[in-house]
Scaffold this motif. Structure first.
Motif, PDB file in Angstrom:
ATOM      1  N   LEU A  89       0.835  -1.201   0.000  1.00  0.00           N
ATOM      2  CA  LEU A  89       0.000   0.000   0.000  1.00  0.00           C
ATOM      3  C   LEU A  89       0.873   1.256   0.000  1.00  0.00           C
ATOM      4  O   LEU A  89       0.584   2.228  -0.712  1.00  0.00           O
ATOM      5  CB  LEU A  89      -0.931  -0.007   1.213  1.00  0.00           C
ATOM      6  N   HIS A  90       1.932   1.246   0.795  1.00  0.00           N
ATOM      7  CA  HIS A  90       2.850   2.389   0.796  1.00  0.00           C
ATOM      8  C   HIS A  90       3.435   2.600  -0.600  1.00  0.00           C
ATOM      9  O   HIS A  90       3.606   3.741  -1.045  1.00  0.00           O
ATOM     10  CB  HIS A  90       3.973   2.161   1.804  1.00  0.00           C
ATOM     11  N   ARG A  91       3.736   1.503  -1.293  1.00  0.00           N
ATOM     12  CA  ARG A  91       4.283   1.618  -2.652  1.00  0.00           C
ATOM     13  C   ARG A  91       3.256   2.237  -3.598  1.00  0.00           C
ATOM     14  O   ARG A  91       3.605   3.004  -4.487  1.00  0.00           O
ATOM     15  CB  ARG A  91       4.718   0.245  -3.163  1.00  0.00           C
ATOM     16  N   VAL A  92       1.980   1.894  -3.403  1.00  0.00           N
ATOM     17  CA  VAL A  92       0.923   2.482  -4.228  1.00  0.00           C
ATOM     18  C   VAL A  92       0.999   3.998  -4.178  1.00  0.00           C
ATOM     19  O   VAL A  92       0.999   4.684  -5.211  1.00  0.00           O
ATOM     20  CB  VAL A  92      -0.474   2.002  -3.763  1.00  0.00           C
ATOM     21  N   PHE A  93       1.084   4.546  -2.980  1.00  0.00           N
ATOM     22  CA  PHE A  93       1.054   6.000  -2.841  1.00  0.00           C
ATOM     23  C   PHE A  93       2.376   6.636  -3.271  1.00  0.00           C
ATOM     24  O   PHE A  93       2.382   7.765  -3.778  1.00  0.00           O
ATOM     25  CB  PHE A  93       0.680   6.376  -1.404  1.00  0.00           C
ATOM     26  N   GLU A 128      -4.148   7.922   2.110  1.00  0.00           N
ATOM     27  CA  GLU A 128      -3.818   6.565   2.550  1.00  0.00           C
ATOM     28  C   GLU A 128      -4.648   6.107   3.751  1.00  0.00           C
ATOM     29  O   GLU A 128      -4.861   4.908   3.949  1.00  0.00           O
ATOM     30  CB  GLU A 128      -2.328   6.506   2.886  1.00  0.00           C
ATOM     31  N   GLN A 129      -5.123   7.042   4.563  1.00  0.00           N
ATOM     32  CA  GLN A 129      -5.729   6.669   5.845  1.00  0.00           C
ATOM     33  C   GLN A 129      -6.888   5.679   5.734  1.00  0.00           C
ATOM     34  O   GLN A 129      -6.922   4.689   6.478  1.00  0.00           O
ATOM     35  CB  GLN A 129      -6.178   7.936   6.590  1.00  0.00           C
ATOM     36  N   PRO A 130      -7.859   5.873   4.824  1.00  0.00           N
ATOM     37  CA  PRO A 130      -8.956   4.893   4.769  1.00  0.00           C
ATOM     38  C   PRO A 130      -8.480   3.488   4.399  1.00  0.00           C
ATOM     39  O   PRO A 130      -8.995   2.500   4.926  1.00  0.00           O
ATOM     40  CB  PRO A 130      -9.893   5.466   3.700  1.00  0.00           C
ATOM     41  N   PHE A 131      -7.513   3.389   3.512  1.00  0.00           N
ATOM     42  CA  PHE A 131      -6.978   2.085   3.135  1.00  0.00           C
ATOM     43  C   PHE A 131      -6.264   1.435   4.321  1.00  0.00           C
ATOM     44  O   PHE A 131      -6.382   0.231   4.551  1.00  0.00           O
ATOM     45  CB  PHE A 131      -6.000   2.238   1.963  1.00  0.00           C
ATOM     46  N   SER A 160     -13.622  -0.974   9.946  1.00  0.00           N
ATOM     47  CA  SER A 160     -13.892  -2.033   8.977  1.00  0.00           C
ATOM     48  C   SER A 160     -14.874  -1.647   7.882  1.00  0.00           C
ATOM     49  O   SER A 160     -14.880  -2.257   6.805  1.00  0.00           O
ATOM     50  CB  SER A 160     -14.445  -3.273   9.704  1.00  0.00           C
ATOM     51  N   ALA A 161     -15.730  -0.649   8.124  1.00  0.00           N
ATOM     52  CA  ALA A 161     -16.807  -0.327   7.184  1.00  0.00           C
ATOM     53  C   ALA A 161     -16.781   1.117   6.712  1.00  0.00           C
ATOM     54  O   ALA A 161     -16.854   1.400   5.515  1.00  0.00           O
ATOM     55  CB  ALA A 161     -18.162  -0.635   7.824  1.00  0.00           C
ATOM     56  N   ASN A 162     -16.679   2.050   7.646  1.00  0.00           N
ATOM     57  CA  ASN A 162     -16.817   3.460   7.302  1.00  0.00           C
ATOM     58  C   ASN A 162     -15.792   3.956   6.284  1.00  0.00           C
ATOM     59  O   ASN A 162     -16.124   4.820   5.451  1.00  0.00           O
ATOM     60  CB  ASN A 162     -16.779   4.320   8.567  1.00  0.00           C
ATOM     61  N   PRO A 163     -14.543   3.450   6.302  1.00  0.00           N
ATOM     62  CA  PRO A 163     -13.586   3.922   5.295  1.00  0.00           C
ATOM     63  C   PRO A 163     -14.036   3.669   3.861  1.00  0.00           C
ATOM     64  O   PRO A 163     -13.692   4.450   2.961  1.00  0.00           O
ATOM     65  CB  PRO A 163     -12.316   3.121   5.618  1.00  0.00           C
TER      66      PRO A 163
END
Length: 309
Positions: A89-93, A128-131, A160-163
């Motif tokens: 995920l860090h690589r994605v951003f 990145e926070q929601p992921f 688990s849901a709201n993001p």
């Protein structure tokens, strides 16, 4: 040169995305603009992958572990897989923030479902926070299997849901504080309804998402969840939690009228899907042990229409 991997050992991409059709809500219907559909499917694919890691439901063969760079001896280690996913995920951003992000990059994410996020993150300016929250929710699943209070369960739904709802707003460019608040209510309700549908399945995983204080109030023991059909006490408890979910859906429903155009229909599908699932639970007499109650297409369409009105 080594022999190519067999299909069953490849990362689960098609099988993950195929599950979109089985959700209680529409994921990326064709009436949406292509950029939104691509973004929503990429977000869904990521969320599904995180959940499948946390639940131990990855496809056999170890393809996902290899794509995440996890050694074969740790391919069944859920926390190791989540750590590797977080690194990807860090690589994605990192890659999304560089020129030419759409080209293959050796330093980019190794899993195809995360690679699909790179252009989406860049196009929509996602954060990145929601992921990351979805990863934390599944880490929590590895160490927390019971929730003492309703408030504790709501705290879990915050991860688990709201993001997911917040990402939908971000992809469609409609984020505002009030919309986030309404979206959180809808997403929490959808999570609660799904937990109610899957009481037996979760119990088989040694997880109980019915708050302990509510179980005590309705005189329900954990052993009651192992029965083939629900007792009167368990049905009463499920009815109570279902009504709580309906209240949350009603709280979130004004979100539908706050957005324009085709997005309104998508969000009505979220609310309508949740209400239809709650109706299915009620139609089953709140017996969620005999089989997960699922709403039919006609019921979902009817409730979606009601949400639009």
């Amino acid at each position: 040169m080594s022999a190519p991997a067999q299909p069953q050992s490849q990362p689960q991409v098609d099988s993950v995305l195929d599950q979109a059709a089985r959700e209680n809500f529409p994921v990326a219907p064709r009436f949406l603009p292509e950029a939104w559909r691509d973004g929503l499917m990429a977000v869904y694919g990521y969320a599904r992958l995180v959940d499948d890691i946390g639940d131990g439901d990855l496809a056999p063969g170890g393809g996902d572990a290899r794509a995440l760079g996890v050694a074969p001896e740790h391919a069944e280690d859920r926390l190791a897989l989540l750590d590797a996913l977080e690194s990807d995920l860090h690589r994605v951003f990192r890659v999304a923030g560089t020129p030419g992000h759409g080209r293959p990059d050796a330093s980019g994410p190794g899993h195809p479902l995360l690679a699909a996020l790179v252009p989406v993150v860049a196009r929509h300016g996602l954060t990145e926070q929601p992921f990351h929250a979805l990863i934390e929710a599944n880490r929590q699943d590895q160490r927390v299997t019971r929730y003492a209070t309703w408030e504790d369960l709501l705290g879990y739904c915050e991860l688990s849901a709201n993001p997911v709802g917040r990402l939908v707003l971000a992809v469609t460019g409609t984020t505002s504080p009030e919309r986030v608040r309404r979206s959180d209510a809808i997403c929490t309700a959808l999570q609660i309804v799904e937990h109610l549908q899957d009481v037996a399945e979760d119990r088989a995983r040694d997880r109980v998402y019915l708050p302990a204080e509510d179980m005590a109030r309705f005189h329900v023991r954990e052993a009651d969840l192992d029965a083939p059909t629900a007792s009167a006490s368990l049905r009463a408890l499920v009815a109570w939690e279902t009504e709580r979910a309906r209240v949350l859906l009603d709280e979130g429903a004004p979100l539908v009228r706050s957005v324009p155009g085709r997005l309104r229909l998508l969000l009505a599908g979220f609310v309508g899907g949740g209400r239809a699932a709650a109706d299915a639970i009620a139609a089953a007499g709140f017996d969620v042990l005999a089989g997960p109650p699922r709403a039919g297409r006609l019921t979902r369409l009817r409730q979606t229409g009601a949400a639009l009105r």
